[in-house]
Design a protein around this motif. Sequence first.
Motif, PDB file in Angstrom:
ATOM      1  N   THR A 138       0.872  -1.181   0.000  1.00  0.00           N
ATOM      2  CA  THR A 138       0.000   0.000   0.000  1.00  0.00           C
ATOM      3  C   THR A 138       0.900   1.220   0.000  1.00  0.00           C
ATOM      4  OG1 THR A 138      -0.117   0.338   2.404  1.00  0.00           O
ATOM      5  CG2 THR A 138      -1.660  -1.276   1.449  1.00  0.00           C
ATOM      6  N   PRO A 139       0.372   2.391  -0.348  1.00  0.00           N
ATOM      7  CA  PRO A 139       1.218   3.596  -0.347  1.00  0.00           C
ATOM      8  C   PRO A 139       1.808   3.940   1.017  1.00  0.00           C
ATOM      9  CG  PRO A 139      -0.803   3.979  -1.595  1.00  0.00           C
ATOM     10  CD  PRO A 139      -0.972   2.661  -0.906  1.00  0.00           C
ATOM     11  N   ASP A 140       1.176   3.478   2.101  1.00  0.00           N
ATOM     12  CA  ASP A 140       1.595   3.868   3.445  1.00  0.00           C
ATOM     13  C   ASP A 140       2.561   2.885   4.099  1.00  0.00           C
ATOM     14  OD1 ASP A 140      -0.005   6.192   3.492  1.00  0.00           O
ATOM     15  OD2 ASP A 140      -1.764   5.003   3.988  1.00  0.00           O
ATOM     16  N   PHE A 141       2.834   1.753   3.459  1.00  0.00           N
ATOM     17  CA  PHE A 141       3.715   0.751   4.055  1.00  0.00           C
ATOM     18  C   PHE A 141       4.752   0.277   3.058  1.00  0.00           C
ATOM     19  CE2 PHE A 141       0.842   0.504   7.583  1.00  0.00           C
ATOM     20  CZ  PHE A 141       1.591  -0.031   8.620  1.00  0.00           C
ATOM     21  N   ARG A 142       5.965   0.049   3.585  1.00  0.00           N
ATOM     22  CA  ARG A 142       7.044  -0.531   2.793  1.00  0.00           C
ATOM     23  C   ARG A 142       7.625  -1.724   3.559  1.00  0.00           C
ATOM     24  NH1 ARG A 142      11.886   2.759  -0.108  1.00  0.00           N
ATOM     25  NH2 ARG A 142      10.123   4.202  -0.273  1.00  0.00           N
ATOM     26  N   ALA A 210      16.911   3.486   1.694  1.00  0.00           N
ATOM     27  CA  ALA A 210      15.511   3.039   1.653  1.00  0.00           C
ATOM     28  C   ALA A 210      14.709   3.637   2.801  1.00  0.00           C
ATOM     29  CB  ALA A 210      15.444   1.513   1.684  1.00  0.00           C
ATOM     30  N   LEU A 211      15.317   3.709   3.985  1.00  0.00           N
ATOM     31  CA  LEU A 211      14.620   4.281   5.135  1.00  0.00           C
ATOM     32  C   LEU A 211      14.490   5.799   5.008  1.00  0.00           C
ATOM     33  CD1 LEU A 211      16.092   2.137   8.056  1.00  0.00           C
ATOM     34  CD2 LEU A 211      13.923   1.851   6.837  1.00  0.00           C
ATOM     35  N   GLN A 212      15.478   6.437   4.406  1.00  0.00           N
ATOM     36  CA  GLN A 212      15.349   7.867   4.111  1.00  0.00           C
ATOM     37  C   GLN A 212      14.160   8.111   3.185  1.00  0.00           C
ATOM     38  OE1 GLN A 212      18.806  10.052   2.695  1.00  0.00           O
ATOM     39  NE2 GLN A 212      20.174   8.718   3.859  1.00  0.00           N
ATOM     40  N   ASP A 213      14.085   7.308   2.147  1.00  0.00           N
ATOM     41  CA  ASP A 213      13.008   7.475   1.172  1.00  0.00           C
ATOM     42  C   ASP A 213      11.648   7.178   1.799  1.00  0.00           C
ATOM     43  OD1 ASP A 213      12.229   7.927  -1.664  1.00  0.00           O
ATOM     44  OD2 ASP A 213      11.543   5.854  -1.511  1.00  0.00           O
ATOM     45  N   ALA A 214      11.581   6.144   2.644  1.00  0.00           N
ATOM     46  CA  ALA A 214      10.328   5.824   3.318  1.00  0.00           C
ATOM     47  C   ALA A 214       9.890   6.963   4.231  1.00  0.00           C
ATOM     48  CB  ALA A 214      10.478   4.534   4.122  1.00  0.00           C
ATOM     49  N   ARG A 216      10.652  10.187   3.857  1.00  0.00           N
ATOM     50  CA  ARG A 216      10.160  11.278   2.995  1.00  0.00           C
ATOM     51  C   ARG A 216       8.768  10.986   2.443  1.00  0.00           C
ATOM     52  NH1 ARG A 216      15.657  11.353   1.079  1.00  0.00           N
ATOM     53  NH2 ARG A 216      15.039   9.943  -0.602  1.00  0.00           N
ATOM     54  N   SER A 217       8.477   9.710   2.227  1.00  0.00           N
ATOM     55  CA  SER A 217       7.194   9.304   1.655  1.00  0.00           C
ATOM     56  C   SER A 217       6.123   9.032   2.714  1.00  0.00           C
ATOM     57  CB  SER A 217       7.386   8.040   0.797  1.00  0.00           C
ATOM     58  OG  SER A 217       8.331   8.253  -0.229  1.00  0.00           O
ATOM     59  N   ASN A 218       6.460   9.305   3.981  1.00  0.00           N
ATOM     60  CA  ASN A 218       5.528   9.057   5.095  1.00  0.00           C
ATOM     61  C   ASN A 218       5.045   7.613   5.121  1.00  0.00           C
ATOM     62  OD1 ASN A 218       5.559  11.682   6.205  1.00  0.00           O
ATOM     63  ND2 ASN A 218       4.106  12.390   4.652  1.00  0.00           N
TER      64      ASN A 218
END
Length: 343
Positions: A138-142, A210-214, A216-218
């Motif tokens: 989903t957009p909210d989880f990675r 990856a965690l930086q990007d996550a 930034r993407s909330n």
Amino acid sequence: MMVLENGSVAARIRQPLFSFGVISDVQYADIPDGRSFLGIPRYYRHSILVLQRAVQKWNDMRNLSFAINFGDIVDGFCPKEESLNAVEKMAAEFERFNGPVYHMIGNHCLYNLPREKLLPILKIPSRDGFAYYHFSPTPDFRFIVLDAYDISAIGWPQDHPNKAKALEFLKKTNPNKDKNSPNGLAGLERRFLLFNGAVGKEQLDWLDHALQDATRSNQNVIICCHLPLHPGACSPAALLWNYDEVLDVIHRYKCVKACIAGHDHKGGHAVDSHGVHHRVLEAALECPPGTDAFGYIDVYDDRISLVGTDRMKNTDMKLMHSVLGGYMMFTMIGSRKVTKVES
């Protein structure tokens, strides 16, 4: 009327954002039952039945978005002439699930097949043989899947630099001729065993980005790794060699909510100093006939709930600093500490 409306709203709130199936350490082999080095019974032929029942259960639920296998699909005692067929057979069982299945490699996988043969069968995204990747249901989880055997004495060709690094590391940290023996090692030093491994610098940098990007993407993040990442959730002998370096990266950010692992067959659960949950899954291999160890996880905006079957314990993990709702709490439910490792 208000009561009905409020009840309806409450019912909607209780629905998970998404759900997914979990299983670990199936370690199938077409050989008679045996025991671990510590004498724990292992049911090599029965484990495929555990997997089959898991897939059937997941399909019957009709609401699981995907499933994750946390490694060790086939046991190291599988006769080597049968390794390829055994891995393909188990991969085919996972393919019966009505949705995507995400795999990660464990030590027993690498005892059976080299990476160049193993990763395509398991459909693990790979670059130069490495097996770390991420996906977003989903957009909210990675979900971030780590390669715990990046630096490892197993799975790489004899002349691979990461194998050489691992052998040199074990030479310095483990005085035993048998590098799978923890004799003489104390406390957390007992993790320096050949059947474990480490995350290399390049993968650590990738994880950081990856965690930086996550962030930034909330996005909230769940990290998946065959080897556990926190000593409170497992035996010292089951830990990733450089679990501390991985935690240092994780703790730079507030987006990681849980780390889920396998490898330590008894299972375990802990919450670290930053509120990150660490859940180690009970092994399918050690289920006596007629019993199971698999489950599914419901992900909500304020918690992650593991619903286990039989030997897999239920665990309700409250989220801390959730980007979805600003939650600032955590609890441990159904947690336990493990003192033995079976890998």
